[in-house]
Design a protein around this motif. Structure first.
Motif, PDB file in Angstrom:
ATOM      1  N   ALA A  62     -17.354  12.785 -20.537  1.00  0.00           N
ATOM      2  CA  ALA A  62     -16.156  13.604 -20.324  1.00  0.00           C
ATOM      3  C   ALA A  62     -15.654  13.468 -18.885  1.00  0.00           C
ATOM      4  O   ALA A  62     -14.445  13.379 -18.642  1.00  0.00           O
ATOM      5  CB  ALA A  62     -16.439  15.062 -20.652  1.00  0.00           C
ATOM      6  N   GLU A  63     -16.581  13.431 -17.940  1.00  0.00           N
ATOM      7  CA  GLU A  63     -16.184  13.269 -16.533  1.00  0.00           C
ATOM      8  C   GLU A  63     -15.633  11.864 -16.292  1.00  0.00           C
ATOM      9  O   GLU A  63     -14.663  11.694 -15.564  1.00  0.00           O
ATOM     10  CB  GLU A  63     -17.374  13.549 -15.611  1.00  0.00           C
ATOM     11  N   LEU A  64     -16.231  10.866 -16.900  1.00  0.00           N
ATOM     12  CA  LEU A  64     -15.706   9.501 -16.774  1.00  0.00           C
ATOM     13  C   LEU A  64     -14.284   9.426 -17.325  1.00  0.00           C
ATOM     14  O   LEU A  64     -13.409   8.798 -16.721  1.00  0.00           O
ATOM     15  CB  LEU A  64     -16.618   8.513 -17.509  1.00  0.00           C
ATOM     16  N   THR A  65     -14.047  10.064 -18.445  1.00  0.00           N
ATOM     17  CA  THR A  65     -12.709  10.068 -19.047  1.00  0.00           C
ATOM     18  C   THR A  65     -11.715  10.804 -18.148  1.00  0.00           C
ATOM     19  O   THR A  65     -10.583  10.369 -17.976  1.00  0.00           O
ATOM     20  CB  THR A  65     -12.750  10.710 -20.447  1.00  0.00           C
ATOM     21  N   ARG A  66     -12.155  11.912 -17.568  1.00  0.00           N
ATOM     22  CA  ARG A  66     -11.281  12.663 -16.654  1.00  0.00           C
ATOM     23  C   ARG A  66     -10.919  11.810 -15.440  1.00  0.00           C
ATOM     24  O   ARG A  66      -9.761  11.777 -15.016  1.00  0.00           O
ATOM     25  CB  ARG A  66     -11.970  13.948 -16.207  1.00  0.00           C
ATOM     26  N   LEU A  67     -11.890  11.094 -14.905  1.00  0.00           N
ATOM     27  CA  LEU A  67     -11.623  10.218 -13.757  1.00  0.00           C
ATOM     28  C   LEU A  67     -10.679   9.079 -14.143  1.00  0.00           C
ATOM     29  O   LEU A  67      -9.800   8.700 -13.370  1.00  0.00           O
ATOM     30  CB  LEU A  67     -12.938   9.667 -13.195  1.00  0.00           C
ATOM     31  N   ALA A  68     -10.848   8.544 -15.342  1.00  0.00           N
ATOM     32  CA  ALA A  68      -9.943   7.486 -15.810  1.00  0.00           C
ATOM     33  C   ALA A  68      -8.518   8.017 -15.919  1.00  0.00           C
ATOM     34  O   ALA A  68      -7.558   7.314 -15.581  1.00  0.00           O
ATOM     35  CB  ALA A  68     -10.411   6.943 -17.158  1.00  0.00           C
ATOM     36  N   ALA A  69      -8.362   9.250 -16.374  1.00  0.00           N
ATOM     37  CA  ALA A  69      -7.030   9.849 -16.462  1.00  0.00           C
ATOM     38  C   ALA A  69      -6.432  10.050 -15.073  1.00  0.00           C
ATOM     39  O   ALA A  69      -5.240   9.798 -14.858  1.00  0.00           O
ATOM     40  CB  ALA A  69      -7.090  11.180 -17.206  1.00  0.00           C
ATOM     41  N   GLN A  88      -6.842   2.958 -20.421  1.00  0.00           N
ATOM     42  CA  GLN A  88      -6.365   3.748 -21.557  1.00  0.00           C
ATOM     43  C   GLN A  88      -7.082   3.343 -22.837  1.00  0.00           C
ATOM     44  O   GLN A  88      -7.457   4.199 -23.639  1.00  0.00           O
ATOM     45  CB  GLN A  88      -4.851   3.597 -21.703  1.00  0.00           C
ATOM     46  N   ALA A  89      -7.310   2.064 -23.014  1.00  0.00           N
ATOM     47  CA  ALA A  89      -8.016   1.589 -24.208  1.00  0.00           C
ATOM     48  C   ALA A  89      -9.493   1.981 -24.175  1.00  0.00           C
ATOM     49  O   ALA A  89     -10.050   2.414 -25.185  1.00  0.00           O
ATOM     50  CB  ALA A  89      -7.872   0.081 -24.333  1.00  0.00           C
ATOM     51  N   ALA A  90     -10.129   1.863 -23.024  1.00  0.00           N
ATOM     52  CA  ALA A  90     -11.557   2.143 -22.917  1.00  0.00           C
ATOM     53  C   ALA A  90     -11.881   3.625 -23.022  1.00  0.00           C
ATOM     54  O   ALA A  90     -12.909   3.999 -23.588  1.00  0.00           O
ATOM     55  CB  ALA A  90     -12.101   1.588 -21.597  1.00  0.00           C
ATOM     56  N   PHE A  91     -10.998   4.467 -22.492  1.00  0.00           N
ATOM     57  CA  PHE A  91     -11.297   5.893 -22.417  1.00  0.00           C
ATOM     58  C   PHE A  91     -10.403   6.753 -23.299  1.00  0.00           C
ATOM     59  O   PHE A  91     -10.561   7.969 -23.328  1.00  0.00           O
ATOM     60  CB  PHE A  91     -11.192   6.373 -20.962  1.00  0.00           C
ATOM     61  N   GLY A  92      -9.443   6.141 -23.987  1.00  0.00           N
ATOM     62  CA  GLY A  92      -8.539   6.927 -24.819  1.00  0.00           C
ATOM     63  C   GLY A  92      -7.621   7.822 -24.009  1.00  0.00           C
ATOM     64  O   GLY A  92      -7.222   8.887 -24.466  1.00  0.00           O
ATOM     65  N   VAL A  93      -7.306   7.389 -22.803  1.00  0.00           N
ATOM     66  CA  VAL A  93      -6.443   8.174 -21.919  1.00  0.00           C
ATOM     67  C   VAL A  93      -4.990   7.931 -22.310  1.00  0.00           C
ATOM     68  O   VAL A  93      -4.565   6.780 -22.406  1.00  0.00           O
ATOM     69  CB  VAL A  93      -6.675   7.762 -20.448  1.00  0.00           C
TER      70      VAL A  93
END
Length: 106
Positions: A62-69, A88-93
């Protein structure tokens, strides 16, 4: 990167140092350097593929996804058109929404 390389790039080395890695990535992403934001973006991509994506099934995902966003926001970054779609593809951002135009009060 040096510690990761010394450990032969194992997922165990990443997991052992994940709190430090996440804190460092937060600093880089929140900073003003385009080059460091770009480096953080590529690091996030690398982390998403560690051990065939096993890291993405951990609580820290979840933190990795937040950082990607955060790194995919509208701020300038070299090679933005290349790295942001990959994040966006890797994290669904979702894509960053364009800024709203300023309205002039008459």
């Amino acid at each position: 990167e040096g510690a990761f390389d010394e450990a032969c790039g194992s997922a165990g080395a990443v997991v052992a140092h994940l709190p430090e890695l996440l804190a460092l990535l937060r600093l880089l992403i929140d900073g003003t350097s385009w080059a460091l934001r770009r480096a953080a973006a590529f690091s996030l991509l690398e982390l998403s593929t560690v051990s065939h994506g096993a890291l993405m099934r951990r609580p820290e995902a979840a933190e990795l996804t937040r950082l990607a966003a955060l790194v995919s926001d509208g701020r300038k970054m070299r090679e933005r058109s290349v790295i942001v779609p990959k994040l966006q593809a890797a994290f669904g951002v979702p894509p960053a929404s364009p800024p709203e135009p300023a309205h002039a009060d008459a």
